[in-house]
Design a protein around this motif. Structure first.
Motif, PDB file in Angstrom:
ATOM      1  N   LYS A   1       5.464 -15.282  -6.944  1.00 11.24           N
ATOM      2  CA  LYS A   1       4.445 -16.547  -7.266  1.00 11.24           C
ATOM      3  C   LYS A   1       4.634 -17.282  -8.290  1.00 11.24           C
ATOM      4  O   LYS A   1       5.286 -16.968  -9.309  1.00 11.24           O
ATOM      5  N   SER A   2       4.107 -18.321  -8.306  1.00  8.35           N
ATOM      6  CA  SER A   2       4.198 -19.490  -9.413  1.00  8.35           C
ATOM      7  C   SER A   2       3.421 -18.693 -10.837  1.00  8.35           C
ATOM      8  O   SER A   2       2.454 -17.934 -10.650  1.00  8.35           O
ATOM      9  N   ASN A   3       3.879 -19.233 -11.829  1.00  2.82           N
ATOM     10  CA  ASN A   3       3.233 -18.679 -13.154  1.00  2.82           C
ATOM     11  C   ASN A   3       1.867 -19.406 -13.079  1.00  2.82           C
ATOM     12  O   ASN A   3       0.900 -18.666 -14.117  1.00  2.82           O
ATOM     13  N   SER A   4       1.489 -20.337 -12.484  1.00  2.48           N
ATOM     14  CA  SER A   4       0.340 -21.028 -12.470  1.00  2.48           C
ATOM     15  C   SER A   4      -0.589 -20.512 -11.265  1.00  2.48           C
ATOM     16  O   SER A   4      -0.154 -20.415 -10.163  1.00  2.48           O
ATOM     17  N   SER A   5      -1.903 -20.044 -11.555  1.00  2.57           N
ATOM     18  CA  SER A   5      -2.675 -19.425 -10.711  1.00  2.57           C
ATOM     19  C   SER A   5      -3.180 -20.566  -9.611  1.00  2.57           C
ATOM     20  O   SER A   5      -3.747 -20.117  -8.407  1.00  2.57           O
ATOM     21  N   SER A   6      -3.011 -21.883  -9.895  1.00  2.00           N
ATOM     22  CA  SER A   6      -3.610 -22.918  -9.167  1.00  2.00           C
ATOM     23  C   SER A   6      -2.624 -23.319  -8.182  1.00  2.00           C
ATOM     24  O   SER A   6      -2.879 -24.128  -7.309  1.00  2.00           O
TER      25      SER A   6
ATOM     26  N   ARG B   1       9.593 -22.146 -17.340  1.00  2.00           N
ATOM     27  CA  ARG B   1      10.776 -22.889 -18.240  1.00  2.00           C
ATOM     28  C   ARG B   1      12.083 -22.518 -17.575  1.00  2.00           C
ATOM     29  O   ARG B   1      13.090 -23.255 -17.942  1.00  2.00           O
ATOM     30  N   ASP B   2      12.274 -21.394 -16.878  1.00  2.00           N
ATOM     31  CA  ASP B   2      13.593 -21.126 -16.392  1.00  2.00           C
ATOM     32  C   ASP B   2      13.916 -22.032 -15.353  1.00  2.00           C
ATOM     33  O   ASP B   2      15.315 -22.071 -14.838  1.00  2.00           O
ATOM     34  N   SER B   3      13.150 -22.895 -14.849  1.00  2.00           N
ATOM     35  CA  SER B   3      13.179 -23.855 -13.549  1.00  2.00           C
ATOM     36  C   SER B   3      14.124 -24.656 -13.867  1.00  2.00           C
ATOM     37  O   SER B   3      14.882 -25.389 -13.470  1.00  2.00           O
ATOM     38  N   MET B   4      14.397 -24.903 -15.544  1.00  2.00           N
ATOM     39  CA  MET B   4      15.313 -26.060 -16.049  1.00  2.00           C
ATOM     40  C   MET B   4      16.601 -25.985 -15.959  1.00  2.00           C
ATOM     41  O   MET B   4      17.524 -26.357 -16.044  1.00  2.00           O
TER      42      MET B   4
ATOM     43  N   ASP C   1       9.768 -22.832  -9.698  1.00  2.00           N
ATOM     44  CA  ASP C   1       8.358 -23.057 -10.058  1.00  2.00           C
ATOM     45  C   ASP C   1       8.319 -24.111 -11.371  1.00  2.00           C
ATOM     46  O   ASP C   1       8.957 -23.900 -12.428  1.00  2.00           O
ATOM     47  N   PRO C   2       7.504 -25.151 -11.126  1.00  2.00           N
ATOM     48  CA  PRO C   2       7.693 -26.385 -12.129  1.00  2.00           C
ATOM     49  C   PRO C   2       6.982 -25.715 -13.151  1.00  2.00           C
ATOM     50  O   PRO C   2       7.046 -25.968 -14.495  1.00  2.00           O
TER      51      PRO C   2
ATOM     52  N   THR D   1       3.602 -19.607  -1.504  1.00  2.35           N
ATOM     53  CA  THR D   1       4.814 -20.023  -1.887  1.00  2.35           C
ATOM     54  C   THR D   1       5.526 -19.021  -2.819  1.00  2.35           C
ATOM     55  O   THR D   1       4.831 -18.655  -3.867  1.00  2.35           O
ATOM     56  N   ARG D   2       6.628 -18.852  -2.660  1.00  2.00           N
ATOM     57  CA  ARG D   2       7.576 -17.965  -3.692  1.00  2.00           C
ATOM     58  C   ARG D   2       8.773 -18.743  -4.344  1.00  2.00           C
ATOM     59  O   ARG D   2       9.008 -19.644  -3.493  1.00  2.00           O
ATOM     60  N   TYR D   3       8.963 -18.531  -5.443  1.00  2.00           N
ATOM     61  CA  TYR D   3       9.997 -19.213  -6.279  1.00  2.00           C
ATOM     62  C   TYR D   3      10.941 -18.102  -6.823  1.00  2.00           C
ATOM     63  O   TYR D   3      10.630 -16.930  -6.879  1.00  2.00           O
TER      64      TYR D   3
END
Length: 352
Positions: free
Chosen positions: A217-222, A174-177, A170-171, A227-229
């Motif tokens: 789901k993404s941290n962003s509601s938009s 922050r854990d995506s890094m 999920d972009p 899609t799941r991450y």
């Protein structure tokens, strides 16, 4: 019966993604609210804790099975065996083949079958299957291969660990890094000229720990609602690992009959530099010892966390002299250890 690693290989993707690539990301909390810190601060703290300065992402045209195949080719060549003599191909991963822009992982056919196909192995008695065991999957595959050989069901096995986590992050998290891509492979044989698995240990903790790593789901509601991450409870994983991994390593070492003073290197899953350092410190504390200098090779600074691929790719780097401060000689005792989704923990004591 002696069972040992006779060939090792890895594939490190060519796309280098440094920390500053995340400066323009809009990081959010799980409820969609913004962080109260600038990205420069978030990234600086991230590097201080994890040790990650950059990571590798797979080329768009390559899928997880492709990375595994490229690592497998090197391992087979390194072992000098006829690939038609392989009894098992075991592929450890978490999400199957991921295609950029698509929301589903592909595991039909299995990634192990895809690798067998790419290797052009015609022998139908070479059995190919996948292992989903979280980040400890490659080590668990080695343990399963060991069991096959001890039972007389196999003489040669290929164990692969590969992942393309960059396609499942999920972009806005922050854990995506942390996450990255890569693959490592090893050929194991019964009664090798040198090298021997001395002991192993595996554990699954599936009570409140079961969902420390999960899909959401993404941290962003938009973001796309379908899609799941990959998601994780970082603090809880850190605490879990620091308590349970040292215990598993000690259990494994005690089963081997080898003294702690004989251990030359510890190849631990490259998840978080501070966490790995804490695990090793607690492990030696069990035996009333201080951590020896230079006992823990690390690749996380440049390669990030490629899940099942971290241990075999790190081993390949050391054996190929890519980490000059670390080397292995015949007779050296090492420990492989990992922790990840499940929550699973495992370890192997190995003599070269």
């Amino acid at each position: 019966m002696k069972i040992g690693i006779t060939g090792i290989g890895s594939y490190i993707p060519t796309i280098v993604t440094k920390n500053d690539a995340f400066l323009e990301h809009r990081f959010m909390e799980t409820d969609g609210s913004s962080f109260g810190q600038e990205n420069t601060v978030i990234i600086e703290k991230f590097k201080a804790i994890t040790g990650i300065a950059e990571r590798r992402y797979a080329e768009p045209e390559l899928k997880t099975s492709d990375l595994g195949y490229l690592a497998a080719e090197k391992a087979i060549a390194n072992a000098g065996i006829d690939r038609e003599e392989l009894d098992y191909i075991i592929f450890a991963h978490n999400f199957g083949d991921l295609t950029p822009g698509k929301i589903q992982g592909d595991t039909l056919p299995s990634l192990a079958t895809r690798v067998k196909h790419l290797l052009k192995i015609k022998n139908p008695n070479c059995v190919a299957y996948d292992v989903i065991f979280g980040c400890p999957g490659w080590i668990e595959g080695v343990i399963q291969a060991t069991a096959f050989m001890k039972s007389g069901m196999a003489q040669k096995c290929l164990v692969i660990g590969g992942e393309t986590l960059s396609r499942i992050i999920d972009p806005h998290d922050r854990d995506s890094m942390i996450f990255s891509d890569g693959a490592g492979a090893a050929v194991l044989e019964a009664n090798p000229a040198s090298g021997e698995i001395l002991s192993h240990a595996s554990m699954t903790f599936a009570n409140e720990e079961a969902y420390y790593l999960y899909f959401d789901k993404s941290n962003s509601s938009s973001g796309c609602k379908d899609t799941r991450y990959i998601k994780m409870q970082g603090r809880k994983i850190y605490e879990f690992a620091c308590i349970n991994v040292p215990k598993a390593m000690a259990t494994c070492l005690d089963k081997s009959g080898v003294s702690i003073d004989e251990v030359k290197k510890i190849f631990i899953h490259q998840a978080n530099e501070k966490m790995d350092e804490a695990i090793i410190k607690r492990f030696y504390k069990i035996y009333g010892k201080e951590v020896p200098e230079n006992v823990m090779p690390m690749s996380i600074h440049e390669l990030g966390n490629s899940s099942v691929a971290t241990v075999p790719t790190l081993l390949d780097k050391v054996l190929n002299g890519e980490l000059p401060e670390h080397e292995l000689k015949k007779g050296d005792v090492v420990i492989f250890a990992s922790v990840g989704a499940g929550m699973n923990v495992n370890a192997i004591v190995y003599r070269y």
